[in-house]
Write a protein that holds these residues in place. Structure first.
Motif, PDB file in Angstrom:
ATOM      1  N   GLY A 487      11.909 -46.689  14.842  1.00 24.99           N
ATOM      2  CA  GLY A 487      12.605 -47.971  14.788  1.00 24.99           C
ATOM      3  C   GLY A 487      11.675 -49.147  15.009  1.00 24.99           C
ATOM      4  O   GLY A 487      12.098 -50.302  15.007  1.00 24.99           O
ATOM      5  N   LYS A 488      10.389 -48.849  15.208  1.00 25.85           N
ATOM      6  CA  LYS A 488       9.394 -49.907  15.393  1.00 25.85           C
ATOM      7  C   LYS A 488       8.493 -49.968  14.167  1.00 25.85           C
ATOM      8  O   LYS A 488       8.424 -49.021  13.387  1.00 25.85           O
ATOM      9  CB  LYS A 488       8.561 -49.644  16.646  1.00 25.85           C
ATOM     10  N   ALA A 489       7.797 -51.068  14.006  1.00 20.73           N
ATOM     11  CA  ALA A 489       6.879 -51.236  12.875  1.00 20.73           C
ATOM     12  C   ALA A 489       5.560 -51.796  13.383  1.00 20.73           C
ATOM     13  O   ALA A 489       5.247 -52.981  13.185  1.00 20.73           O
ATOM     14  CB  ALA A 489       7.485 -52.138  11.811  1.00 20.73           C
ATOM     15  N   PRO A 490       4.766 -50.992  14.075  1.00 21.76           N
ATOM     16  CA  PRO A 490       3.497 -51.490  14.617  1.00 21.76           C
ATOM     17  C   PRO A 490       2.570 -51.949  13.495  1.00 21.76           C
ATOM     18  O   PRO A 490       2.546 -51.369  12.406  1.00 21.76           O
ATOM     19  CB  PRO A 490       2.930 -50.274  15.356  1.00 21.76           C
ATOM     20  N   ILE A 519       1.014 -46.747  10.873  1.00 17.39           N
ATOM     21  CA  ILE A 519       0.884 -48.116  11.366  1.00 17.39           C
ATOM     22  C   ILE A 519       0.672 -49.027  10.152  1.00 17.39           C
ATOM     23  O   ILE A 519      -0.198 -48.762   9.315  1.00 17.39           O
ATOM     24  CB  ILE A 519      -0.294 -48.230  12.346  1.00 17.39           C
ATOM     25  N   LYS A 520       1.451 -50.070  10.035  1.00 15.38           N
ATOM     26  CA  LYS A 520       1.308 -50.986   8.920  1.00 15.38           C
ATOM     27  C   LYS A 520       0.007 -51.770   9.076  1.00 15.38           C
ATOM     28  O   LYS A 520      -0.306 -52.222  10.181  1.00 15.38           O
ATOM     29  CB  LYS A 520       2.486 -51.957   8.839  1.00 15.38           C
ATOM     30  N   VAL A 521      -0.723 -51.900   7.991  1.00 15.18           N
ATOM     31  CA  VAL A 521      -2.004 -52.582   8.071  1.00 15.18           C
ATOM     32  C   VAL A 521      -1.961 -53.873   7.261  1.00 15.18           C
ATOM     33  O   VAL A 521      -1.354 -53.933   6.194  1.00 15.18           O
ATOM     34  CB  VAL A 521      -3.152 -51.678   7.565  1.00 15.18           C
ATOM     35  N   GLN A 522      -2.594 -54.898   7.793  1.00 17.74           N
ATOM     36  CA  GLN A 522      -2.717 -56.169   7.078  1.00 17.74           C
ATOM     37  C   GLN A 522      -4.201 -56.448   6.874  1.00 17.74           C
ATOM     38  O   GLN A 522      -4.914 -56.791   7.816  1.00 17.74           O
ATOM     39  CB  GLN A 522      -2.053 -57.321   7.844  1.00 17.74           C
ATOM     40  N   ASP A 543       0.042 -56.004  16.514  1.00 15.28           N
ATOM     41  CA  ASP A 543      -0.027 -55.202  17.744  1.00 15.28           C
ATOM     42  C   ASP A 543      -1.466 -54.775  18.032  1.00 15.28           C
ATOM     43  O   ASP A 543      -1.847 -54.557  19.177  1.00 15.28           O
ATOM     44  CB  ASP A 543       0.845 -53.951  17.605  1.00 15.28           C
ATOM     45  N   ILE A 544      -2.246 -54.609  16.958  1.00 16.61           N
ATOM     46  CA  ILE A 544      -3.649 -54.204  17.066  1.00 16.61           C
ATOM     47  C   ILE A 544      -4.477 -55.155  16.217  1.00 16.61           C
ATOM     48  O   ILE A 544      -4.132 -55.422  15.066  1.00 16.61           O
ATOM     49  CB  ILE A 544      -3.849 -52.750  16.567  1.00 16.61           C
ATOM     50  N   VAL A 545      -5.528 -55.679  16.779  1.00 18.38           N
ATOM     51  CA  VAL A 545      -6.440 -56.541  16.029  1.00 18.38           C
ATOM     52  C   VAL A 545      -7.784 -55.830  15.944  1.00 18.38           C
ATOM     53  O   VAL A 545      -8.383 -55.488  16.968  1.00 18.38           O
ATOM     54  CB  VAL A 545      -6.607 -57.923  16.695  1.00 18.38           C
ATOM     55  N   VAL A 546      -8.241 -55.585  14.709  1.00 15.14           N
ATOM     56  CA  VAL A 546      -9.487 -54.856  14.489  1.00 15.14           C
ATOM     57  C   VAL A 546     -10.555 -55.840  14.026  1.00 15.14           C
ATOM     58  O   VAL A 546     -10.427 -56.460  12.964  1.00 15.14           O
ATOM     59  CB  VAL A 546      -9.314 -53.753  13.425  1.00 15.14           C
TER      60      VAL A 546
END
Length: 611
Positions: A487-490, A519-522, A543-546
């Motif tokens: 139910g989440k979209a990290p 994990i959805k990536v942008q 949620d995560i910054v690479v």
């Protein structure tokens, strides 16, 4: 005139010695380690060189034999017309019959009926085979009631007045591998094998035992282990039958072998060639009256171990290359698994695609028009010899332990396969072995199909001394399915800065890395400043910054991103920069690179995100 030109052509190209090739290769490596860069260290117990020459074939004794000649390395027949095989699960005989007739009209000529019904009468058998001409098709019976079917099938042949030599029928009776190894229980039917051989002695094309070698492969074994254990089980049956008063000629003619064919393209070709040679020599040791008794009867089925539930259409490609390996190697029959078999009951479309893969190989690529096209290749012949040597060594080790049954009861078989499976699992987790769509190059936009349930991705736990099938992608798929159903979209955001070339390369690597967990990536082309990148990441609610930059840029870029980002997202550095200790001292502890254990790293980030 033509011969003169040919001789002149060859004089213009003098032979190049191996030493000269090696000198050029060493120079091109520019100091890099030859063994590490160019030598493939297989899991089969031997290494593969980067190239082979005629000198590598010296001492290989099986060279020179033709198809149909002992030891049958090049094939058991002078042709390569294999049977296109598919399986029908029998719950209702009439419905199974209708499906079988449809398949037969669509091009298959070998059909397997899997029967598990508690009661299966003569009337049920008649309904199942209605409209099917027994002499015109190869029939295979499998399932829990297989042993009981022998008498029923023989009676039907007699009732219909079918000539005994026209019945091409096989029974998948396998108390050693399918029974003992998979379930831990040795079926009492093993004591009746000699009687079944006597009953079918006058039926030239009926085989009553099928050694289910594919079980080892689908449990994670190596190619060498699958071959050695399959041969050992086959030999165990041979011993039991001869001790039961059956001569070796008749006993060997009643054994059928079913083995997996994986995506290890050339290795699988060599496996089947080696298998025929080794089995021929095993049977030859019993002094059969005719050498044709030494021929190995092989059925191949494409691997279930490497199928994936995500990006399942890739399974079509796997099945096609596997079918090519088997058909080039010269098997008797072949079944291509439907691409959706890994997560549900195959539908009509997937079954059609599966059989069409074989029909294309036959009718458009004409693979059935040439025997052993791989024969003579320095590489394939050397692989055949290497696989045969390693499998024979393992086979002899099993024989020294008292044969297949004794080795199994001592835990040797299961321990070996589990160790190989663990090594494969680690290789998949660290991407040393790639399963496309699962641990590398996932479909970024894909979410779990509604048909995919937890049971499709959950690996069954083997209790005791048994082998259970599983798929190599399961650990990744279970993680990804958990994310899809959470139910989440990290979201992972690529903050590309510094050197453009390195930023783009590391962004692509990182997108593939995080998308393996769903994990959805942008991705982002490039940010002119770190401030611009952090602002965009916060706006995207990442949620995560690479941070994706060059090693030289990280010393200043990563701390600045940490300062601006604060605790609003998890900060990750893409790469393994020399300045990593300095960054860690500043509280930057998350790094991803080609040496990462992808599976465990992704599990850690999901846990940090509360998923």
């Amino acid at each position: 005139m033509a011969n003169t030109q040919r001789e002149k052509l060859f004089t213009e190209f003098p032979a190049v010695a191996t030493e000269q090739w090696e000198e050029v290769i060493t120079a091109d490596l520019k100091g890099a380690d030859y063994e590490r860069k160019l030598v493939w260290k297989t899991g089969e117990g031997f290494n593969v060189r980067p190239y082979y020459r005629a000198e590598n074939l010296e001492g290989i004794r099986f060279l020179g034999s033709q198809a149909g000649e002992f030891p049958f390395v090049r094939g058991t027949r002078a042709h390569n017309r294999w049977h296109v095989h598919q399986t029908v699960k029998v719950e209702n005989p009439a419905e199974a019959n209708a499906e079988a007739l449809k398949m037969l009209n669509a091009g298959i000529d070998s059909i397997e009926f899997r029967i598990d019904a508690a009661d299966f009468s003569d009337a049920d058998l008649d309904a199942l085979l209605a409209g099917i001409s027994i002499p015109a098709v190869e029939l295979v019976f499998s399932g829990s009631k297989c042993h009981d079917l022998v008498d029923q099938v023989l009676a039907k042949i007699a009732r219909e007045g079918i000539a005994r030599e026209e019945a091409h029928i096989h029974f998948c009776i396998d108390p050693l591998v399918k029974g003992l190894t998979s379930k831990g229980v040795l079926c009492s039917c093993i004591d009746g094998l000699a009687d079944l051989v006597r009953k079918t002695a006058d039926y030239k094309h009926i085989r009553v035992v099928t050694v289910s070698g594919h079980i080892f492969s689908n449990a994670g074994s190596t190619i060498v282990e699958e071959l050695a254990f399959t041969l050992a089980a086959g030999h165990d049956y041979l011993v039991r039958m001869t001790e039961g008063g059956i001569d070796a000629d008749k006993a060997a003619r009643k054994i059928r072998f079913a083995m997996n064919v994986t995506s290890n393209y050339f290795m699988e070709m060599a496996k089947f060639r080696a298998a025929r040679m080794l089995w021929a020599n095993i049977v030859k040791a019993y002094g059969p009256e005719k050498e044709c008794a030494c021929k190995m009867f092989t059925h191949a089925v494409t691997s279930a171990w490497n199928q994936t539930v995500y990006d399942p259409y890739v399974n079509m490609l796997r099945g096609t290359t596997e079918a090519m390996s088997a058909s080039i190697a010269g098997v008797h029959s072949l079944e291509v698994m439907p691409f959706d078999a890994s997560y549900g009951e195959p539908d009509e479309f997937s079954k059609r695609i599966a059989r069409n893969a074989e029909l294309l190989l036959k009718h458009e690529s004409h693979f059935d028009q040439v025997v052993d096209p791989a024969g003579g290749s320095y590489y394939i012949e050397t692989l055949t010899q290497s696989i045969a040597a390693e499998a024979w060594k393992l086979f002899l080790e099993i024989e020294e332990k008292g044969g297949y049954t004794a080795a199994y009861e001592a835990g040797f078989i299961v321990e070996r396969v589990k160790a190989s499976a663990a090594a494969k699992d680690k290789a998949i987790a660290t991407r040393r072995q790639i399963l496309l769509g699962a641990n590398q190059y996932p479909n970024f936009t894909e979410t779990a199909d509604a048909k995919i349930g937890e049971c499709a991705v959950e690996r069954a736990e083997a209790k005791g001394n048994v082998l259970l099938p599983y798929r190599g992608a399961m650990a990744f798929e279970q993680m990804r399915l958990h994310v899809d159903r959470s139910g989440k979209a990290p979201k992972a955001f690529m903050l590309t800065c510094g050197s453009l070339a390195m930023a783009r390369a590391r962004a692509q690597f990182s997108c593939n890395f995080f998308a393996c967990a769903g994990i959805k990536v942008q991705d982002n082309t490039f940010f002119k400043s770190i401030e611009e990148g952090v602002e965009a990441a916060l706006a995207a609610k990442a949620d995560i910054v690479v941070v994706c930059a060059s090693d030289d840029d990280y010393a200043t870029a990563a701390p600045r991103v940490k300062e601006l980002l604060g605790d609003k997202a998890i900060l990750v550095v893409a790469g393994a920069p020399a300045c990593a200790p300095e960054l860690e001292a500043q509280g930057i502890t998350n790094f991803i690179n080609v040496k990462s254990n992808v599976l465990e790293t992704l599990k850690y980030y999901l846990k940090e995100l509360g998923i």
